[in-house]
Every structure is written in structure tokens, then in C-alpha cells.
Motif scaffolding. Structure first.
Motif, PDB file in Angstrom:
ATOM      1  N   LEU A 131      73.920  19.322  -9.103  1.00  0.00           N
ATOM      2  CA  LEU A 131      73.051  18.174  -8.823  1.00  0.00           C
ATOM      3  C   LEU A 131      72.907  17.938  -7.325  1.00  0.00           C
ATOM      4  O   LEU A 131      72.326  16.939  -6.902  1.00  0.00           O
ATOM      5  CB  LEU A 131      73.597  16.924  -9.510  1.00  0.00           C
ATOM      6  CG  LEU A 131      73.595  16.949 -11.045  1.00  0.00           C
ATOM      7  CD1 LEU A 131      74.255  15.685 -11.593  1.00  0.00           C
ATOM      8  CD2 LEU A 131      72.180  17.083 -11.603  1.00  0.00           C
ATOM      9  N   GLY A 132      73.448  18.836  -6.501  1.00  0.00           N
ATOM     10  CA  GLY A 132      73.206  18.756  -5.064  1.00  0.00           C
ATOM     11  C   GLY A 132      74.325  18.165  -4.246  1.00  0.00           C
ATOM     12  O   GLY A 132      74.156  17.950  -3.043  1.00  0.00           O
ATOM     13  N   LEU A 133      75.473  17.893  -4.855  1.00  0.00           N
ATOM     14  CA  LEU A 133      76.579  17.312  -4.091  1.00  0.00           C
ATOM     15  C   LEU A 133      77.421  18.400  -3.428  1.00  0.00           C
ATOM     16  O   LEU A 133      77.647  19.464  -4.002  1.00  0.00           O
ATOM     17  CB  LEU A 133      77.466  16.476  -5.003  1.00  0.00           C
ATOM     18  CG  LEU A 133      76.864  15.153  -5.457  1.00  0.00           C
ATOM     19  CD1 LEU A 133      77.597  14.621  -6.689  1.00  0.00           C
ATOM     20  CD2 LEU A 133      76.946  14.120  -4.330  1.00  0.00           C
ATOM     21  N   ASP A 134      77.911  18.083  -2.250  1.00  0.00           N
ATOM     22  CA  ASP A 134      78.861  18.959  -1.579  1.00  0.00           C
ATOM     23  C   ASP A 134      80.212  18.857  -2.296  1.00  0.00           C
ATOM     24  O   ASP A 134      80.685  17.741  -2.561  1.00  0.00           O
ATOM     25  CB  ASP A 134      79.010  18.504  -0.125  1.00  0.00           C
ATOM     26  CG  ASP A 134      80.121  19.248   0.581  1.00  0.00           C
ATOM     27  OD1 ASP A 134      79.898  20.413   0.958  1.00  0.00           O
ATOM     28  OD2 ASP A 134      81.225  18.668   0.738  1.00  0.00           O
ATOM     29  N   THR A 148      71.443  15.138 -17.676  1.00  0.00           N
ATOM     30  CA  THR A 148      71.350  15.917 -16.441  1.00  0.00           C
ATOM     31  C   THR A 148      71.970  17.301 -16.649  1.00  0.00           C
ATOM     32  O   THR A 148      71.468  18.290 -16.115  1.00  0.00           O
ATOM     33  CB  THR A 148      72.045  15.230 -15.246  1.00  0.00           C
ATOM     34  OG1 THR A 148      73.418  15.020 -15.569  1.00  0.00           O
ATOM     35  CG2 THR A 148      71.401  13.901 -14.921  1.00  0.00           C
ATOM     36  N   ALA A 149      73.032  17.353 -17.441  1.00  0.00           N
ATOM     37  CA  ALA A 149      73.654  18.660 -17.706  1.00  0.00           C
ATOM     38  C   ALA A 149      72.709  19.541 -18.507  1.00  0.00           C
ATOM     39  O   ALA A 149      72.539  20.728 -18.207  1.00  0.00           O
ATOM     40  CB  ALA A 149      74.982  18.476 -18.439  1.00  0.00           C
ATOM     41  N   PRO A 199      77.099  23.753 -18.594  1.00  0.00           N
ATOM     42  CA  PRO A 199      77.981  23.473 -19.726  1.00  0.00           C
ATOM     43  C   PRO A 199      78.973  22.362 -19.406  1.00  0.00           C
ATOM     44  O   PRO A 199      79.640  22.409 -18.374  1.00  0.00           O
ATOM     45  CB  PRO A 199      78.715  24.798 -19.955  1.00  0.00           C
ATOM     46  CG  PRO A 199      78.586  25.557 -18.687  1.00  0.00           C
ATOM     47  CD  PRO A 199      77.374  25.051 -17.952  1.00  0.00           C
ATOM     48  N   ILE A 200      79.051  21.367 -20.279  1.00  0.00           N
ATOM     49  CA  ILE A 200      80.046  20.293 -20.120  1.00  0.00           C
ATOM     50  C   ILE A 200      80.712  20.038 -21.478  1.00  0.00           C
ATOM     51  O   ILE A 200      80.543  18.986 -22.080  1.00  0.00           O
ATOM     52  CB  ILE A 200      79.431  18.980 -19.580  1.00  0.00           C
ATOM     53  CG1 ILE A 200      78.184  18.570 -20.405  1.00  0.00           C
ATOM     54  CG2 ILE A 200      79.065  19.082 -18.119  1.00  0.00           C
ATOM     55  CD1 ILE A 200      77.818  17.088 -20.220  1.00  0.00           C
ATOM     56  N   PRO A 201      81.505  21.014 -21.944  1.00  0.00           N
ATOM     57  CA  PRO A 201      82.059  20.854 -23.295  1.00  0.00           C
ATOM     58  C   PRO A 201      82.840  19.570 -23.509  1.00  0.00           C
ATOM     59  O   PRO A 201      82.606  18.859 -24.488  1.00  0.00           O
ATOM     60  CB  PRO A 201      82.921  22.109 -23.482  1.00  0.00           C
ATOM     61  CG  PRO A 201      83.041  22.754 -22.133  1.00  0.00           C
ATOM     62  CD  PRO A 201      81.871  22.302 -21.326  1.00  0.00           C
ATOM     63  N   ALA A 239      69.657  28.072 -27.171  1.00  0.00           N
ATOM     64  CA  ALA A 239      70.195  27.073 -26.239  1.00  0.00           C
ATOM     65  C   ALA A 239      69.111  26.066 -25.854  1.00  0.00           C
ATOM     66  O   ALA A 239      69.368  24.860 -25.744  1.00  0.00           O
ATOM     67  CB  ALA A 239      70.760  27.758 -24.996  1.00  0.00           C
ATOM     68  N   LYS A 240      67.890  26.551 -25.681  1.00  0.00           N
ATOM     69  CA  LYS A 240      66.779  25.639 -25.365  1.00  0.00           C
ATOM     70  C   LYS A 240      66.548  24.635 -26.502  1.00  0.00           C
ATOM     71  O   LYS A 240      66.433  23.431 -26.265  1.00  0.00           O
ATOM     72  CB  LYS A 240      65.495  26.440 -25.132  1.00  0.00           C
ATOM     73  CG  LYS A 240      64.271  25.569 -24.855  1.00  0.00           C
ATOM     74  CD  LYS A 240      62.958  26.241 -25.292  1.00  0.00           C
ATOM     75  CE  LYS A 240      61.877  25.208 -25.568  1.00  0.00           C
ATOM     76  NZ  LYS A 240      60.734  25.746 -26.319  1.00  0.00           N
ATOM     77  N   ASP A 241      66.499  25.125 -27.731  1.00  0.00           N
ATOM     78  CA  ASP A 241      66.258  24.223 -28.863  1.00  0.00           C
ATOM     79  C   ASP A 241      67.391  23.217 -29.025  1.00  0.00           C
ATOM     80  O   ASP A 241      67.165  22.050 -29.382  1.00  0.00           O
ATOM     81  CB  ASP A 241      66.079  25.027 -30.163  1.00  0.00           C
ATOM     82  CG  ASP A 241      64.732  25.745 -30.191  1.00  0.00           C
ATOM     83  OD1 ASP A 241      63.965  25.622 -29.218  1.00  0.00           O
ATOM     84  OD2 ASP A 241      64.446  26.430 -31.186  1.00  0.00           O
ATOM     85  N   LEU A 242      68.624  23.677 -28.767  1.00  0.00           N
ATOM     86  CA  LEU A 242      69.754  22.748 -28.857  1.00  0.00           C
ATOM     87  C   LEU A 242      69.707  21.714 -27.742  1.00  0.00           C
ATOM     88  O   LEU A 242      70.146  20.571 -27.920  1.00  0.00           O
ATOM     89  CB  LEU A 242      71.076  23.520 -28.840  1.00  0.00           C
ATOM     90  CG  LEU A 242      71.334  24.297 -30.122  1.00  0.00           C
ATOM     91  CD1 LEU A 242      72.500  25.265 -29.947  1.00  0.00           C
ATOM     92  CD2 LEU A 242      71.626  23.356 -31.285  1.00  0.00           C
ATOM     93  N   GLY A 243      69.148  22.092 -26.598  1.00  0.00           N
ATOM     94  CA  GLY A 243      68.941  21.116 -25.522  1.00  0.00           C
ATOM     95  C   GLY A 243      67.973  20.023 -25.976  1.00  0.00           C
ATOM     96  O   GLY A 243      68.175  18.838 -25.699  1.00  0.00           O
TER      97      GLY A 243
END
Lengths: 308, 308, 308, 308
Positions: free
Chosen positions: A205-208, B264-265, B271-273, D255-259
């Protein structure tokens, strides 16, 4: 009476069974503190190494039990512990009444309780005393011991454990040392994966990364994995992420400890949704080339971008 | 030139839109610091309350934009922000060139970036500056602001934000304030559920909760949820778990923030399991009576024993 | 020689241990088929009920073993099986050489293998033969048996099992019957939660539940839980969801089977991410009032809306 | 009046926008059925290919809208749909009153609803009609269409859709076609991972994979992924697992459809614990070399043993 005479009689021989990466430096620290050591291990080379530093080496756990009334065991997993205590050449075949048995292996607390019962039948006392801290801490006598067992025997155990560790914490009845170890490592695993996910998301997301770590560490996201052992290369020095995830605490070992957490949770009908998913993630990592990397390499596992 | 003249000209009127539980004390703190306030809100009672403390109240965001060249917005969610900025009576209908727009709402960083583009087209400058800390911190001017936007404008924003908060952190380009907020809260959510699971498992394995918390906090399991906001009743004082999970940070709000993290993920294919599972858990809790309890009530949600 | 003579000698007495909701109708079906039954159970009322239908009742598993050379056991869980086979009054205390032992309990396959080894030492043969199908199928002799054990003995087992079930499937070496049962139920659990989530999401997105079920069932989303046991009230008749989730397969039983799946997966280092999460979900449901409802009530657990 | 005259007037030109792997064979099937086609695409090669088969090619969606009062769009994702409909050269710039717009892209149902509103303002009618079935089904006119939109217009849409598909299902108001598609694919994803986990666990427990599949398929574990598209090599012929996971439905697409499922669930506050975890698993697979393999390769992803 026999118990108290034994536990007061310091500098009499101490038995040590299990001379691996952890057991060897632990036994050496007892030797340094003036305790004669009667040791054994399944591998001749391990026996040889300790013998060269002054320990007496014997053939089997039963032989150790004949010669020592305080015995420490440091073994890889539950089946080894069962074998060493209750097998045909096991400790309990020749254990003397009043012997103090301290198991520093990380195993299922239910097995610890079984061993304690079996020891009690022979008139001996069993305590579980798993450690946190790795090979380095073992060498420097800086381990933390979490001890479960009869409170009256704790002091006798403490006398030996302080030769090998910086912290010794009494946790309660037999098995609670294992419970504390398992609980800590489960929360550690969750915090580490959580930190890895969070750092990865923030970076995308652009954070350092250094700035993000700083923000987390001054906020409610702070945890040991973010402030002491950050998994993102370049954020901290002196941690495995700064050294290509070499050294540290291997993913296989973490997966093993999470397996124990999983089993104890299943057996006590305790829901551990995140602990359980953490277990699965480290399990998958083990088969994808991360088995021997430090467990903070979960950041690397998750970060890789599609198409790369 | 207009920008710098504006940002230097302190104590000229500041606009404030969104007078809810958070916005009202924030606006009052600006008043206390001597800034005339031009405010509005959709609810007449909220407008009235601020008017009584000396603010000038107007009918719409557009009216605010006519009278102030520094405007702060504090709104519940992305659709409100879109409406207040770009709606038919929105700020951008009458915004003056060079106006500084600071949005302290917690929203999707992609919406922040859209608003910044729309503002730029009108010659105005948009920054995102979400807060951490609740109503108490807002009243005491102890909020933490995480700020994203053009670095040259940061100082001008900081002048106002320090009247309302104790920490103001510059995070980078527009949207990174939101990113930092979302990341912190995601890791917080993971740490809290992890702590709740771990404490519950330890208790069922026979450990005393205070002792377990102490062990975790001196070990690698340590996190903010274990050492500062422990979810187990009886372990700490002055936290929601000591007060039947009243007050604090509601489960609904945490679920909302995790929804932002999830979106956002998904949109960045990250991936953010654990973050994702944490989202699901707080979502389920919302429909099972925990919506308005502090989010640490996840301990209560998980602990209940079968048959009770 | 003794083995084949025994297995050919039909209509000699059959032992039956474990006269619960499942065991009693199973034993009755053997009686109906002309097999004399020698039975026992820990509960006197259960013994009495079977005695009234013509079985001979004895005091202990050991007593059963003295009088029968084919014995079926149907017990709640691993510890009961261990006790009944290897306990002080267990089958193996008095088992005759060549006896065929068939365990229809659902337990850990590792325990089945242990029992088989212990039986082998006494010259007896152990097979695992867990069932699918509930109390209704047990009464109607419509169970499915999944059988693991030495292939030469399968025919002898089959002769008895076909009196109690409609399908008997040979799965391979000892423990594979349990493995097949556990695998099926894990996939069933995943499919059921998946169906519940999917139906709930579709309904919230404006789809009619019957139409959605129809679409899924003609497409790749089709599964047993969507087309035969749909969890949404009003979609199908004659299933627990049409009857307030009464009857059927209780959530507690599903949680138990998932615990077995979890343990075998942990012990074989097999990743089961969805199976593991399914386990956690049913576990949480057990403590939130769903323990005795049919497991398809997960739809109800997930659907409830916030604020209701 | 204009609507009904249009929908009855068959064999007048049909617009087609989006000539990718799916769109091209779909447009060809309309040509085969005697409909003149006015087509466009961003890629000149794609336009050329269709021109060679007899379609008239124009420069932009707006140009298509000038020449056709029935238009089909088949685009990769939500942003493309928004651009093609509402962009500067979009359909709605020149759409004629009464035009029927059918979008067969798989996108967020919320975007479908937005497009429907925008179309309505111009006097046109928008329907969503996503497909299931891949490139093969598109070529053979065997697609399944799930259609959402005003019921009165469904017949007019059906006339065209039956030229391209074997099943056309009316789902309800605008967006429900997408909802049905998303729901089906979410349950498919869960069933596939579940089948992969289960088969892998069974194999490690000693079961023959073909036998295990047979047992599942006659039991309650049965699902489309176990009985029609089994992910284990050697169990079935003619499926991607029999061909090194080539062809089929790529992991990226799943993965796209699950998004999409994740986003709609988040936005409607619907808990989807397994759907959400399935999303994360396919997301991780995308970055570990499985992006372009069939999604049933999750078996391969999970099966690999440690140390290999």
C-alpha cells in the motif's frame, strides 16, 4: 525423607539423557557447575563428545538410573520420551526410590502426566521443564525453564536448572510447564504470521517498512515479532531476516510445537481458530522449501508477487 | 503562494464536518486552541451542541467550504466521505483554491486517493489523517494521527492536528495514513484473537491466567493485547475485560476496519490468511450479541464451554 | 486352519460389546439373521434391553471373549476401545486363538493399528469396520461399513456385516476403514459449511434459495450437502433443516470426527487448512447452543444478521 | 413499444464488445445463427480475426452503440466494464433508447447495478449474464448463462443467449446473475480444496486414491470436484489432473472470482470463513508458480512432502 536428603545433597552425580544440539551444551553447563554427569544418547558420537569433556558415559537410560538420583532428559518428541522412560532399557526399569526426573523435552502435556504417574508408581518424582531459547541460549546458560510438578520438589529442580538457564518459572502441577511452552509458542506463531501479513500489506500500500514497523511498535499492533524479531529484511539488524533467514528457530520446529498445541486443543475441545490456521501455514511451508529456514521466513513465503 | 499564505495564517477559521462521538471533542479542542470553527453535520442536535460551545454552524459542506480554507472531516465510512466531498452540496462544489482538506475518517485508501484527485482538479489539497485512540483520547487531545499526502503540506496539517492529538506521524503519499491505520488494526485484531485463544487454552490446561500472562509477557508471545489490554477478566485492571467488556473499541468497529483491510488486500492481491480469518471471526461475533462489546470479548466468545 | 474353520462356521455365537443407540439395533439385526448373541455393556439397562430380545448377557468383554470367536465392538471413542480390548477385564484377557474381532467404533486409525498388534500377539485377528449412516440406517440394516484388515479375513467379516448394512467396502490394511470414514466426514463437513456460506451469501445478494440450490446442483458447485441435505429451511423436505435441525447427525459428533481428522493429519504432517477450520467452526458451535442440533445448523449459525 | 419492437425483430445487427478467448467464439456462434455482428475490441488482432469471419468491425463501444440496438459485452473485469459502458467512447455516449445491453463479464454485482442505473438514465436496458463453462463450451455453444435483470426483457436476451449456450437461467433482478456465478464458484473452490485435502490425507493414511474417490462418491463426501473433476492424477481421465494440470480453469481466474465473492461478502457483512480461506489459498498459489495451472493443482500444492 529420602526425597529431601536427595534434593539437598548437591554435587552428587546428575544423569543426563539426550545429547543433541540442546542437550550437549546443557550438560556441559552442569559439568561447569561442578556436577558429575552420567550421560547417554542413542548416537555414539554424541556420547563421545560429552565423554571428552569429563562426563561418564553409560549404555542406556536404565544404566543412568542406576547411578544417579537426579536425571535430566532432553529429547526430540513424545515417542522418544516414552521410550526413554518406559521402554525395555528405560529409566523406570532401574530407577531408585526418591529419584528426581526432570524432562526438558517439548512434548504433549498428556504424555508428561503419564510419565509422572509411571514414575510415581516406582517411587520417583517426575517434573516437566521445557525450555525457551535456542542453541545459543543453551550454551550461555540463558534458557528459560517452565516447570510443572509437585511444588515441594520445585526447589530441588531449581538448583539444577539455574545452572543451565537464566529464568526458571514454576507453573503448577505436572504438565503445566509444557502447557506454558506450547501456549507461548502458539501466540508467537500467530504474532509472527500476523506481522508478516501486515508488513507485506503495508508495503504494497506504499508504506516504508521501517516506518510501518515504527508505527506498529508505538501502537496497539505491537508484538515481539514486530519489535524484536521483525521478519522483513532491512527493518532490524541481528535477526534472521537480516541474514536470509539462517539460524534462529526453524519452521519445522515451529510446526512441531503447533502440532502439540493442536493436539492439546483438540483433546480439551478448545477452539483455536488462528492457532490452527498458523499450524497449517507452517506445515505447508515445510514442504515448500522453508523447513530449515527461520520461521520468520513466512514473510518471504507470503510476499512473493504473482508472476515472479 | 496562496498555499503558503493559507498555511501560515493561523487562527483563521477552520471548517469541521462530522460532529459525532469523535468529531465533537476534536472540534472542541480546536476551539480551545483559539481557532474559530465553521461546522456542519447531518444531525441538528450535533450542530446545536457545537454551536453552544461557540462554533458557527452552517447548512452544508459546501457552505463550510465557502467560509474556511482549512477543513477537517470526520465521517463514519467511505460513502459518507464521497458524499461530503463530491455530493451535490459537497465541499468541492464551493471549495476555494489552495484550501487544505484533512480527512480523519477511517476509509479505504483508494477512496482517499480518489478524493485527492478530485480536490486537485479544483486547486485544493487533500490529506488523509485517520486516528488511533477512542473517544477518551479525542477529549483529552491524545489521539495519534497517521497522515498521508503531499509532504509540503504536512506542516500546515500538523499545526491543526497537534491541537487534537499527542502524536502526528507522516506516512507518505495520499492514502498511506489510511494504510498505516488499517495495518495496525489488522495486526491488533490478530494479536487479540491470538491472545484470547492462547489464554483460554492455557487455562484449560491448568495454568493460572495471571501467571500465564506473566510468562507470555516476559517471552516471545508478548503483544499489546497480552500486556496492555488483556482480554481475560481478572488479569488486569482498568481494561474492558475488567468491566464486562463495556467501553473500549466495539466489535462492530473492528469488523469494519478488517473489512477495509480485506478489501485493500483483495484489490492488491495480497494474501492475508490470518487477517482474513480474524475478519470472519469478528463478523460472526457481530451477529451473536457481541457487536457493541469491546473487541476483547472474543475471549468470552471462544471460552464458553460446551453444554453451558 | 483354525481361522478358516471359524470363519466358515456360520450361526455359531457372535459376541457384541457396546449396546448404545447404534450397537443395540445392530445386534438385533444379527439376532434376526439367526446368530446367537453373547453381549455386554457398561449400562445394565442396555444389557437388559438386548436380553429381552433373546441375547445372552454376560458381565465383561473378557466373558464375551470366552464364549464367542467372532466379536463386534461398537463404542463411543478411542479410550473406550482401548479399555474394552486391553483393560483388566478386556477381550484380550481371555480371547481364543483365531478369534475375529471387528471394531465398528469411529476412532483414531493409530489406535486401530495398536489393537490389531495386541490382538495378533494373542493369536486373534482385528479388523476396523466403522460405519456411515445413523440410527435409522442401523435399524434398517442399511449401514455402510468401511473395512480395514487382513484381506483373507474380509470374507468372514463380510458375512456378519451384511446382516447389519447395505454396503460393505474393503479399504485395505488395518486402519484404512477408519481412514476412509474420517476422510469422508471431513469432506462432508467442508461441503456443508461451504454450502451454508454460499446459500447465505446468495440470499443476501437477492437470490431465491430454491433457485440458487437448483443452479448449484446443475453446476460445478454441486455437492451432497447442496443436493441431498440442503441446510437452508424451505429448500428441501425430509431433511433436518426442514425440521428445525432436529435429528440427523449432531454437531458434537461431527466435531468429534473432525478432531480425529485433525489428529491424524497432525501426526502424518498433512496440511488440511479447510478441514482444520471446519473443525474449529463446529467446535465453537458446540459451545454456543448447537451441540445437539444437526450439523447442517451451521447455516443458522452463520446467517443470523447483526443486531438481531 | 420501442422495446418490444426491438426484441421481436430478430436477425437485425447485434453488437459485440470484447473479443478475447471467450468473446470471439461467442460472437462466431451468433454469426453462425445468422445475426449480423458489429464488433470491437481494444486489440487490433482480435478485431481482425472476427472481421475475417464476416463481422463488421468499428472503432469504439460508442460506434457499436450507434449501429446496434442489442449489444453483448464480454470483458475481463469491473474496471473494463465501467470504461466500456461509461467511458468517453463508451456505449452510453451513443446508446439508442430501448437498446438491450447484455454483459457476460464476471464482475462485482454492485457494478452491474451501477451500469443498469446508468443505462436506465439513457433509456436503455442492462442485464448481467455471466457464464459458466470455459473456452471449449464457448466454441461448442454449450455455455450456461445466469441472467439478472428486468423479467420482461429476459425473453429478448434469451433469444441471443441460446445461440451461445446450452442453459440459460433467469436469476432475478439485475446483479443476481453475477451473484449466482460468484456463489457457484465459491462453493466450487471450497469443494476443490476440500477434495484435495481429503484425498491427500487418505493417501497418507494408506488408502488407494481410486478406491477413496469411489467411497467418497457413494457417500456424503461426494461433490463435483470428487466425482467429475478429481484433482488427483490417475483417478480420472480427461481432466486437467490427468494432463499435468494444463488447460481447464486457471488458478488466477479462480482467485479473481474469489476476490469478487470476498468483496460482496464484506460489503454485505456476510461471514464466509471457508470461502475466505479458499481465496487466500488460491492467492498464495498464484505467487508460487500455480497461476496458470488448472485450479485443481491445489492437490499438488498441498501434497508435496516435507524434505522433497
Amino acid at each position: 525423607a529420602s526425597l529431601s536428603s536427595r534434593s539437598m545433597a548437591s554435587k552428587t552425580p546428575v544423569g543426563f539423557i539426550g545429547l543433541g544440539n540442546m542437550g550437549t551444551p546443557m550438560a556441559k553447563n552442569l559439568l561447569k557447575n561442578g556436577y558429575p554427569i552420567i550421560a547417554t544418547d542413542v548416537f555414539p558420537e554424541s556420547r563421545k563428545e560429552l565423554q571428552d569433556t569429563g562426563a561418564q558415559v553409560v549404555d542406556s537410560p536404565a544404566d543412568v538410573a542406576e547411578k544417579a538420583d537426579r536425571i535430566i532428559t532432553m529429547l526430540p518428541s513424545s515417542p522418544n520420551v516414552i521410550e526413554v522412560y518406559t521402554g525395555p532399557n528405560g529409566i523406570l526399569k532401574k530407577v531408585k526410590k526418591g529419584t528426581l526426573l526432570i524432562d526438558s523435552s517439548t512434548i504433549d502435556p498428556a504424555v508428561s502426566r503419564e510419565m509422572a504417574l509411571a514414575a510415581e508408581k516406582m517411587g520417583a518424582v517426575f517434573m516437566d521443564a521445557p525450555v525457551s531459547g535456542g542453541v545459543g541460549a543453551a550454551s550461555l546458560a540463558k534458557l528459560t525453564f517452565m516447570v510443572g510438578g509437585v511444588e515441594e520438589e520445585y526447589q530441588a529442580a531449581q538448583e539444577l536448572l539455574t545452572c543451565m538457564g537464566a529464568n526458571v518459572v514454576y507453573c503448577g502441577q505436572v504438565g503445566t510447564g509444557q502447557a506454558a511452552k506450547i501456549c507461548n509458542n502458539m501466540l508467537l506463531a500467530i504474532g509472527m504470521i500476523g506481522t508478516a501479513e501486515t508488513m507485506n500489506l503495508g508495503i504494497r500500500l506504499g508504506l516504508d517498512p521501517k516506518l510501518l514497523a515504527k508505527i506498529l511498535n508505538m501502537s496497539s499492533g505491537r508484538c515481539w515479532s514486530s519489535d524484536t524479531y521483525n521478519p522483513v529484511p532491512g527493518v532490524m539488524e541481528g535477526v534472521p531476516s537480516a541474514n536470509n533467514y539462517q539460524g534462529g528457530f526453524g519452521t519445522t520446529l515451529m510446526a512441531k510445537d503447533l502440532g502439540l498445541a493442536q493436539n492439546t486443543a483438540t483433546n480439551t475441545k478448545t477452539p483455536i481458530p488462528l492457532g490452527s490456521l498458523a499450524h497449517q501455514i507452517f506445515r505447508v511451508m515445510c514442504s515448500r522449501g522453508y523447513a530449515n529456514k527461520d520461521f520468520s521466513s513466512v514473510f518471504q513465503f507470503l510476499r512473493e508477487e504473482e508472476g515472479q
